[in-house]
Write a protein that holds these residues in place. Structure first.
Motif, mmCIF file in Angstrom:
data_model
loop_
_atom_site.group_PDB
_atom_site.id
_atom_site.type_symbol
_atom_site.label_atom_id
_atom_site.label_comp_id
_atom_site.label_asym_id
_atom_site.label_seq_id
_atom_site.Cartn_x
_atom_site.Cartn_y
_atom_site.Cartn_z
ATOM 1 N N ASN A 188 0.843 -1.209 0.000
ATOM 2 C CA ASN A 188 0.000 0.000 0.000
ATOM 3 C C ASN A 188 0.870 1.248 0.000
ATOM 4 O O ASN A 188 0.615 2.213 0.707
ATOM 5 N N GLY A 189 1.933 1.164 -0.842
ATOM 6 C CA GLY A 189 2.870 2.286 -0.932
ATOM 7 C C GLY A 189 2.381 3.380 -1.869
ATOM 8 O O GLY A 189 1.172 3.595 -2.047
ATOM 9 N N VAL A 190 3.343 4.045 -2.525
ATOM 10 C CA VAL A 190 3.011 5.231 -3.331
ATOM 11 C C VAL A 190 2.310 4.861 -4.629
ATOM 12 O O VAL A 190 1.649 5.709 -5.250
ATOM 13 N N GLY A 191 2.442 3.604 -5.083
ATOM 14 C CA GLY A 191 1.802 3.211 -6.322
ATOM 15 C C GLY A 191 2.461 3.853 -7.543
ATOM 16 O O GLY A 191 3.535 4.456 -7.464
ATOM 17 N N MET A 192 1.814 3.708 -8.711
ATOM 18 C CA MET A 192 2.350 4.262 -9.967
ATOM 19 C C MET A 192 1.214 4.880 -10.769
ATOM 20 O O MET A 192 0.068 4.412 -10.700
ATOM 21 N N ASP A 193 1.590 5.911 -11.549
ATOM 22 C CA ASP A 193 0.595 6.462 -12.459
ATOM 23 C C ASP A 193 0.486 5.555 -13.680
ATOM 24 O O ASP A 193 1.272 4.626 -13.873
ATOM 25 N N SER A 194 -0.487 5.818 -14.519
ATOM 26 C CA SER A 194 -0.774 4.943 -15.648
ATOM 27 C C SER A 194 0.385 4.883 -16.637
ATOM 28 O O SER A 194 0.675 3.831 -17.217
ATOM 29 N N GLU A 195 1.106 6.004 -16.834
ATOM 30 C CA GLU A 195 2.213 6.029 -17.793
ATOM 31 C C GLU A 195 3.379 5.176 -17.309
ATOM 32 O O GLU A 195 3.962 4.391 -18.075
ATOM 33 N N THR A 196 3.721 5.326 -16.041
ATOM 34 C CA THR A 196 4.812 4.514 -15.481
ATOM 35 C C THR A 196 4.461 3.039 -15.500
ATOM 36 O O THR A 196 5.295 2.181 -15.813
ATOM 37 N N LEU A 197 3.198 2.748 -15.173
ATOM 38 C CA LEU A 197 2.761 1.346 -15.177
ATOM 39 C C LEU A 197 2.841 0.767 -16.582
ATOM 40 O O LEU A 197 3.286 -0.373 -16.770
ATOM 41 N N LYS A 198 2.450 1.544 -17.580
ATOM 42 C CA LYS A 198 2.497 1.068 -18.969
ATOM 43 C C LYS A 198 3.935 0.787 -19.408
ATOM 44 O O LYS A 198 4.214 -0.238 -20.032
ATOM 45 N N ASN A 199 4.858 1.698 -19.080
ATOM 46 C CA ASN A 199 6.267 1.493 -19.445
ATOM 47 C C ASN A 199 6.833 0.254 -18.769
ATOM 48 O O ASN A 199 7.600 -0.513 -19.368
ATOM 49 N N LEU A 200 6.446 0.055 -17.514
ATOM 50 C CA LEU A 200 6.943 -1.109 -16.786
ATOM 51 C C LEU A 200 6.401 -2.399 -17.392
ATOM 52 O O LEU A 200 7.129 -3.394 -17.538
ATOM 53 N N GLN A 201 5.130 -2.398 -17.776
ATOM 54 C CA GLN A 201 4.553 -3.588 -18.403
ATOM 55 C C GLN A 201 5.206 -3.871 -19.753
ATOM 56 O O GLN A 201 5.421 -5.035 -20.118
ATOM 57 N N ASN A 202 5.537 -2.828 -20.497
ATOM 58 C CA ASN A 202 6.232 -3.027 -21.773
ATOM 59 C C ASN A 202 7.615 -3.621 -21.558
ATOM 60 O O ASN A 202 8.070 -4.466 -22.331
ATOM 61 N N SER A 203 8.302 -3.161 -20.513
ATOM 62 C CA SER A 203 9.641 -3.698 -20.246
ATOM 63 C C SER A 203 9.568 -5.164 -19.863
ATOM 64 O O SER A 203 10.461 -5.938 -20.204
ATOM 65 N N LEU A 204 8.508 -5.547 -19.184
ATOM 66 C CA LEU A 204 8.336 -6.967 -18.858
ATOM 67 C C LEU A 204 8.077 -7.774 -20.124
ATOM 68 O O LEU A 204 8.618 -8.878 -20.294
ATOM 69 N N ARG A 205 7.263 -7.236 -21.009
ATOM 70 C CA ARG A 205 6.921 -7.968 -22.231
ATOM 71 C C ARG A 205 8.130 -8.100 -23.155
ATOM 72 O O ARG A 205 8.363 -9.124 -23.772
ATOM 73 N N ASP A 206 8.936 -7.058 -23.213
ATOM 74 C CA ASP A 206 10.080 -7.066 -24.121
ATOM 75 C C ASP A 206 11.373 -7.474 -23.434
ATOM 76 O O ASP A 206 12.429 -7.523 -24.075
ATOM 77 N N SER A 207 11.302 -7.754 -22.090
ATOM 78 C CA SER A 207 12.503 -8.097 -21.310
ATOM 79 C C SER A 207 13.577 -7.043 -21.452
ATOM 80 O O SER A 207 14.756 -7.325 -21.673
ATOM 81 N N CYS A 208 13.164 -5.785 -21.383
ATOM 82 C CA CYS A 208 14.121 -4.689 -21.532
ATOM 83 C C CYS A 208 14.803 -4.455 -20.196
ATOM 84 O O CYS A 208 14.132 -4.165 -19.194
ATOM 85 N N GLU A 209 16.086 -4.531 -20.176
ATOM 86 C CA GLU A 209 16.852 -4.299 -18.963
ATOM 87 C C GLU A 209 17.367 -2.865 -18.995
ATOM 88 O O GLU A 209 18.506 -2.594 -19.345
ATOM 89 N N ASN A 210 16.497 -1.928 -18.666
ATOM 90 C CA ASN A 210 16.890 -0.526 -18.715
ATOM 91 C C ASN A 210 17.525 -0.109 -17.398
ATOM 92 O O ASN A 210 17.838 -0.930 -16.550
ATOM 93 N N ASP A 211 17.649 1.176 -17.196
ATOM 94 C CA ASP A 211 18.383 1.662 -16.038
ATOM 95 C C ASP A 211 17.547 1.712 -14.769
ATOM 96 O O ASP A 211 18.065 2.024 -13.705
ATOM 97 N N HIS A 212 16.242 1.448 -14.886
ATOM 98 C CA HIS A 212 15.397 1.546 -13.711
ATOM 99 C C HIS A 212 15.512 0.269 -12.885
ATOM 100 O O HIS A 212 15.286 -0.825 -13.397
ATOM 101 N N LEU A 213 15.834 0.406 -11.616
ATOM 102 C CA LEU A 213 16.004 -0.779 -10.776
ATOM 103 C C LEU A 213 14.715 -1.576 -10.664
ATOM 104 O O LEU A 213 14.712 -2.794 -10.650
ATOM 105 N N ARG A 214 13.602 -0.847 -10.560
ATOM 106 C CA ARG A 214 12.316 -1.550 -10.464
ATOM 107 C C ARG A 214 12.114 -2.438 -11.682
ATOM 108 O O ARG A 214 11.760 -3.605 -11.592
ATOM 109 N N SER A 215 12.386 -1.902 -12.880
ATOM 110 C CA SER A 215 12.175 -2.657 -14.109
ATOM 111 C C SER A 215 13.166 -3.800 -14.223
ATOM 112 O O SER A 215 12.822 -4.891 -14.634
ATOM 113 N N PHE A 216 14.423 -3.558 -13.855
ATOM 114 C CA PHE A 216 15.426 -4.614 -14.018
ATOM 115 C C PHE A 216 15.105 -5.824 -13.157
ATOM 116 O O PHE A 216 15.162 -6.961 -13.622
#
Length: 602
Positions: free
Chosen positions: A529-557
């Motif tokens: 029940n933390g700060v959560g994410m806005d829709s844009e951040t959530l969408k980018n994160l879901q895309n990184s999961l789908r494409d297995s993108c290892e970007n610079d964001h620790l959450r995504s990696f």
């Protein structure tokens, strides 16, 4: 031919040793299980026999007490004791008293084999001699004030054994028990004398001798509250301390009394002894039965001989069969091994031909097909394995970071400095469990039960560091020890929830791990029940999961590594999906198949 004979004898030796070891192991286990069962049956049998003996002992003592009570309330007995405060001196008075008492008491006792003799005792502790028996040796052993000192009031008392030398030919010494009952004046309830029954020790010994099996080496002991032997099949121990006579330590005797049974070694060259014990509440006597285990386990020897004969026959048959099997298997294996040796040198065009239609033919066909595909498969396997190893290494390195260990050690040091030693000890234990499970002897697959336990210890350690921010709850289902998962799968998700959800909230937060058991797959949900994410951040994160993108964001990696690893292990249809609402919650949902867990043997 050398290789043929080599593999033949290897198969022969291994197969023979394996079967022989199995036979020996089975024989040993069977013998031990049989012996344990026989010992348990012996204990139960001995306890049943002892219970029967206790019933008979209770019946005998109760009957004797009933006779003593009946005599004590007999009007003629009361009248005589009221009339004579001490035994009369005149022969006429003695005759009249003996005649009256004999008529009254003998009509009560009848032919009672339990009571060796009886008499009345005056208030001054002198025997009347009313029964006609010579009570002088007994009176001498009991002493002048025996009946006054025991102060039986209105209860029956049984005491002994008293070693009484009979005034008969050969002067035998006979252990006797004394049953006494006070006689009271019914007008003022004052004690006016005593009824005394004398019971030979052999009367109690007969109970055991009549109820013990004739074909067992059995000893019995009746002890008073002071551990003194009152009656026994070992007559020389009567009147002595049981523990000393049987060479039983105080600790063993205490355990025997508490447990009701015990097996003690009889020493070098001697048999083990089974002791069973019961307390007779009526007199606070303890009855102990001792029986040789050899006599109870005679059937075990026959079983052992039969097992030995069967084992020898089985070993002979095993040797013959193992030689035949080794010969049958070795020849086609030799042919196949030659082909495989050429393949190992790089000749992938090898084929083998067989005219048989058994399992070896299937093996030959499989080998031929394998050589055709091995090149393409090797390339694919190498590529996938390299990718898999890379993701595994990255995941472990990214999750079990040195700074986690350093921070935890700093936390433990702070707890010690604050003199919170118990909490520090629990933190050390949690850290040890965390790393023990995460290392897992080098195995990448662990049970879901262990994965949840790893999460529990990780969250416990993190809660010690962030007490003002963090609380957690784990909701699991049954059967977690039966299914497997790649280790350190949930830990990166929890780390993201702490550092990117709860900690940024700056207020008390809660992390919940939920596990749902569906028909053919499992669903993990990690909710914060933390700060959560806005829709844009959530969408980018879901895309990184789908494409297995290892970007610079620790959450995504972290999440991408977990997702990629799950898909490599179980397939594209499994992995992670995320739900989140800004300022409300983040929910990471992990789906895996129900794969059975088989612990590796180290």
């Amino acid at each position: 031919m050398k290789n043929v004979f080599s593999i033949r004898y290897k198969i022969f030796i291994i197969y023979s040793l394996l079967i022989i070891c199995i036979l020996i192991f089975t024989s040993v286990i069977t013998n031990q299980v049989t012996r344990n069962a026989n010992v348990e049956n012996a204990i139960q049998t001995s306890q049943r026999e002892l219970a029967l003996i206790m019933n008979n002992l209770d019946a005998k003592i109760t009957h004797i007490f009933d006779y003593a009570t009946t005599v004590a309330v007999n009007p003629n007995v009361i009248a005589m004791l009221k009339k004579y405060k001490t035994p009369p001196q005149s022969a006429t008075a003695q005759y009249q008293l003996r005649t009256t008492l004999n008529k009254s008491v003998n009509s009560i006792l009848g032919i009672n084999r339990n009571i060796a003799m009886w008499d009345l005792v005056a208030i001054d502790n002198k025997f009347f001699g009313a029964s006609g028996y010579n009570t002088a040796p007994t009176a001498a052993v009991l002493g002048k004030n025996y009946f006054s000192n025991i102060n039986p009031k209105n209860n029956c008392i049984i005491q002994g054994p008293f070693m009484i030398t009979e005034d008969i030919p050969n002067n035998p010494t006979i252990p006797k028990m004394v049953v006494s009952k006070s006689v009271v004046d019914l007008d003022n309830l004052a004690t006016i004398g005593y009824v005394a029954f004398f019971v030979n020790e052999s009367s109690f010994a007969a109970i055991f001798e009549e109820n013990m099996p004739a074909d067992t080496q059995t000893s019995f002991y009746v002890l008073n509250e002071n551990n003194i032997v009152l009656s026994s099949s070992e007559k020389e121990l009567i009147g002595t301390d049981f523990s000393v006579g049987e060479h039983i330590s105080e600790e063993n005797y205490r355990q025997l009394c508490e447990n009701g049974n015990m097996i003690l070694s009889g020493g070098t060259g001697s048999t083990d002894i089974l002791y069973t014990s019961k307390m007779y509440e009526g007199t606070n006597w303890r009855v102990i039965n001792a029986v040789s285990l050899n006599s109870l386990l005679q059937g075990q020897e026959a079983v052992n001989r039969f097992t030995l004969i069967i084992g020898i026959l089985a070993c002979v048959i095993t040797l013959v069969l193992s030689f035949w099997v080794s010969y049958t298997i070795s020849k086609p294996i030799h042919t196949l091994s030659n082909a495989m040796a050429r393949v190992s040198k790089g000749d992938l065009n090898q084929t083998v031909i067989t005219h048989s239609k058994d399992e070896m033919a299937i093996l030959y066909t499989g080998f031929n097909n394998l050589t055709k595909k091995v090149r393409a498969l090797l390339d694919e396997v190498y590529q996938k394995q390299e990718e898999k190893n890379q993701y595994q290494l990255q995941l472990i390195q990214s999750q079990v970071k040195p700074h986690f260990l350093y921070n935890t050690l700093e936390t433990i040091k702070s707890l010690v400095d604050l003199d919170l030693n118990e909490t520090a000890s629990e933190a050390i234990s949690a850290l040890a469990v965390f790393y023990r499970i995460s290392l897992n002897n080098g195995n990448d697959i662990i049970s879901i039960q262990n994965e949840l336990e790893l999460c529990r210890q990780y969250l416990y350690i993190q809660k010690l560091r962030y007490q003002e921010y963090l609380d957690y709850r784990i909701e699991e289902c049954e059967g977690t020890e039966n299914w497997c998962i790649s280790k350190l799968t949930l830990q990166p998700i929890l780390e993201n929830a702490i550092y990117h959800g709860i900690k940024e909230k700056q207020t008390k937060g809660l992390i919940v791990i939920q596990l749902k058991n569906l028909e053919d797959h499992l669903i993990f949900s990690v909710i914060d029940n933390g700060v959560g994410m806005d829709s844009e951040t959530l969408k980018n994160l879901q895309n990184s999961l789908r494409d297995s993108c290892e970007n610079d964001h620790l959450r995504s990696f972290g999440l991408s590594s977990v997702n990629r690893r799950i898909q490599l292990l179980f397939g594209k249809e499994f992995g992670i999906r995320i739900e989140s609402v800004l300022h409300h919650y983040t929910k990471v949902i992990l789906t895996i198949p129900k794969e059975p867990y088989f612990p590796s043997i180290k």
